[in-house]
Design a protein around this motif. Sequence first.
Motif, PDB file in Angstrom:
ATOM      1  N   GLU A   7       0.748   9.341  16.001  1.00 37.79           N
ATOM      2  CA  GLU A   7      -0.262   9.367  14.837  1.00 37.79           C
ATOM      3  C   GLU A   7      -1.514   9.595  14.958  1.00 37.79           C
ATOM      4  OE1 GLU A   7      -1.002   9.455  10.567  1.00 37.79           O
ATOM      5  OE2 GLU A   7       0.638  10.042  11.928  1.00 37.79           O
ATOM      6  N   ASP A 304      -1.585  10.311   3.693  1.00 42.23           N
ATOM      7  CA  ASP A 304      -0.355   9.971   4.392  1.00 42.23           C
ATOM      8  C   ASP A 304       0.522   8.909   3.414  1.00 42.23           C
ATOM      9  OD1 ASP A 304      -0.705  11.455   6.773  1.00 42.23           O
ATOM     10  OD2 ASP A 304      -2.350   9.950   7.170  1.00 42.23           O
ATOM     11  N   LEU A 311       6.464   7.544   8.563  1.00 44.45           N
ATOM     12  CA  LEU A 311       5.631   8.347   7.969  1.00 44.45           C
ATOM     13  C   LEU A 311       6.495   9.454   7.362  1.00 44.45           C
ATOM     14  CD1 LEU A 311       2.784   9.392   7.468  1.00 44.45           C
ATOM     15  CD2 LEU A 311       3.102  10.920   9.522  1.00 44.45           C
ATOM     16  N   SER A 314       2.651  13.889   5.045  1.00 42.76           N
ATOM     17  CA  SER A 314       1.144  14.180   5.622  1.00 42.76           C
ATOM     18  C   SER A 314       0.603  15.257   4.965  1.00 42.76           C
ATOM     19  CB  SER A 314       1.074  13.884   6.923  1.00 42.76           C
ATOM     20  OG  SER A 314      -0.277  14.161   7.464  1.00 42.76           O
TER      21      SER A 314
END
Length: 831
Positions: A7, A304, A311, A314
């Motif tokens: 990330e 995000d 996740l 984004s």
Amino acid sequence: MASDLLEFRRMTRRCAAGGLVVTWMLLCAGGGPAASRAQPASPGPRLAGFWSDWLADTGPLLAAEERLYFQILEDDRAREAFVEAFWQSRGTAALERWRRNTADARRLRSRSRARERVVRLAGKPDTIETIQRCGALRRLEIWSWQPGHPSFHPGSPSEPQYLIFVEATTLKMSSFEPWRPGDFEGLVRGVVSSSTIDGLIEALGTSPCISGDALARLSIALERAISVDRLRQLAPWPEPGTEWLRALRDVDPAAAGSGASLRLGYPGAFTHYTILHGEVEVPVARLTQLVPEQIFDRVTIIGDAYRGSRLVDSFEIVHHVAGAAPGDRLTLDFYRRLEPGPHRLLLRVADRDGIALLREALELEVPALAQPAPEPAGRSAGLSRLTRAELVQLNTLPSVELLPAVLDARGRQVIRAITTGGPIAAVEFRLAGAPVAIDDRPPYLLEIEPVVVETLLTAVALDPARRPLAEDVRELGPPNRPFAVRFGAIDRSARRVAVTVSLPEGEEVAGFECRHGRRVVRRASVPPGDCPLPESALPGAEYLTVEVTLASGDSQEDVLFLGPRAPERVDVRLAELYLTILDPGGRPARGLGSDDVRVWEAGKPRPVARLEPVEKLPLNVAVLMDISSSMGRALPVAVESAREFFDGVLTGDDLASLLAFNHDLHLLVPFTGDAAALRYGAAGLKAWGATRLHDAMVYALFQFSGLTSRRALIVLSDGSDVGSDFPLDQVVHAAERAAVAVYPISIVGTGALGSNGLEGLAALASATGGRFFRVAGASQLADVYRQIEAELRGQYLLVYEPGGTAELELPPVEVEVLRTGFRAREVRRYY
């Protein structure tokens, strides 16, 4: 841990792509000193990683106490306040140097943080040479800084300094790290057979993959290589002490706020997703304002969304804000698709400088909805709704710049204004605050009678609604004393004629010559104050001429007619025309005189005063280089050929300039006679961006203002124009007005220059007295540069008596060469 690292790398790439470079030190994950809400005590590994990068980049500039203070800060706003106060303590010059070095690091596009940090620290190197992999030798880059480099202190060594980068792993092309002098094992893969320079060079000498010249240069670089720490000593930064930290301790970073706010809503569903609608309200006062109530900025929303530790979304949305301010606050929105259920949203909003306007960490419970969401209106989606031309225009901040005033043929002061960005529809000129003219066609000009007292001249760039976007102010005074030479009283007893010379401020006389007909009767390097009067008039030569040449190359002359029927005074107005005359084989012609040419102005013959070669007059040459992405691998060869041009073509009396362009315009080196500065300016250019060819040529032509003698613009490009404000006919008009011969060079095979583009560049060259070249590759450029030099050195100066005209636009002129097979190309005239 691995997911956090991935990330972090993903966000780092996003930060670099965002182009937030004006105040880079605030970074993508950083913010301004006025963040709006309290942050968690622990920002998490992602933010810590970004601030760790900031600390690594600026580490050599920090004192131990400053580093320790920064490392114990836990709140992002406190870190941002630290960064702002840190640069204030270093001063404006240090900050400007850092910004300049950062821009150079960005142009290198090396994708190696280690190399970027070196450029930020010590400036761009003068040369970069790559040594390819050879046997066990890793790929190397040899960077060299010449003595007198702009970033070095005055007492730096008088020999070049070398820094070597070595490829850390062959699996990653950008993994270059500085080599530690003496660490020979770091240069090769596997076991090294020798720990000395000579041993390594001897081992490589038997390999056919590396040349002897490259080995010799590598040997010198290894012997003289220095460390990054030594380079930092040669390019020192100010160390003002740490007293500013005590003042910083008394500042509460939570006391200030940006005033930005966030509203979230759920307007409906899209398939099985729920639409999240966010509205960010930003105070207009926090955005860039060109003038009151006229904003121009770029606001980026980065977010995000997590579901648990995963996740799920984004995004990065850019809003370009231009025009009049609608009120005290501006609303910018974004839309996302999320699955129903709990989410964690990390949101950051920043202006064009990367300063944080808003940062939020929110826990959301996304509802499940059945009603379809309506289609978003306007340009809420940001970039996706803007055309390429709009993006090029909006990414360049509107600006206007006044150039120095010059006198035209009618004795009027002409002032030019150049603009960038948009939307600019006109330029208004004001004298002492009062409007005097509006020009709605670039290049923007003001033509007035010479002012008699100093006053302020203002240029205001206007948008299509005639609202001000930008302005520039320059002090305008009476014109400089004109350059003139005149015959005075005749003293027949002493057989001499007085000569008076008026010199502009700062000019010097380089040559003084008196001629009786074509015979030189006196020549000197300084004006002696008179010319000898002949005993009797020679047949067919009943006039006396005096000519004075300045060190800048400009010249003026006066004529005195002799004989019993000569008038007491004849005021002769002469026009000068630079010519390239080619023989039947296409080579520059030699040995021609005034009897070999005939001048036709507006279809009527005009008297020719003289035709003479000007190989000794200085050249003023600008090289405009295309660095757009289409240049690709051809750019390094083009850069090297330009460096050879500066080294091999220019003499001590010549001036040269280097400019580069893609979707933006870059003046790398202004006009100078310093070949080292020109070489340095050409180093490290990288190919990227679009091709605003027409705008770049107009911008380059403006750089010739105030220069006399021969002027030429060499344009190197391989692509068609994309997104320029100026059409080609206006480029031709600007080149003719500037009296600059344009030599376009088109590299075919890699770009997208169609037949229309080729014809346009050829027409531009023909209209200005230059020549159009089309080459198959960058390797042919050195030969083209030699041909251009031969033409420029082989030019003639044609002086003739023009017809009467009161117009600034001069009538068309044709030059006929009376020798069979010879032809002429003329450049714009001077009076």
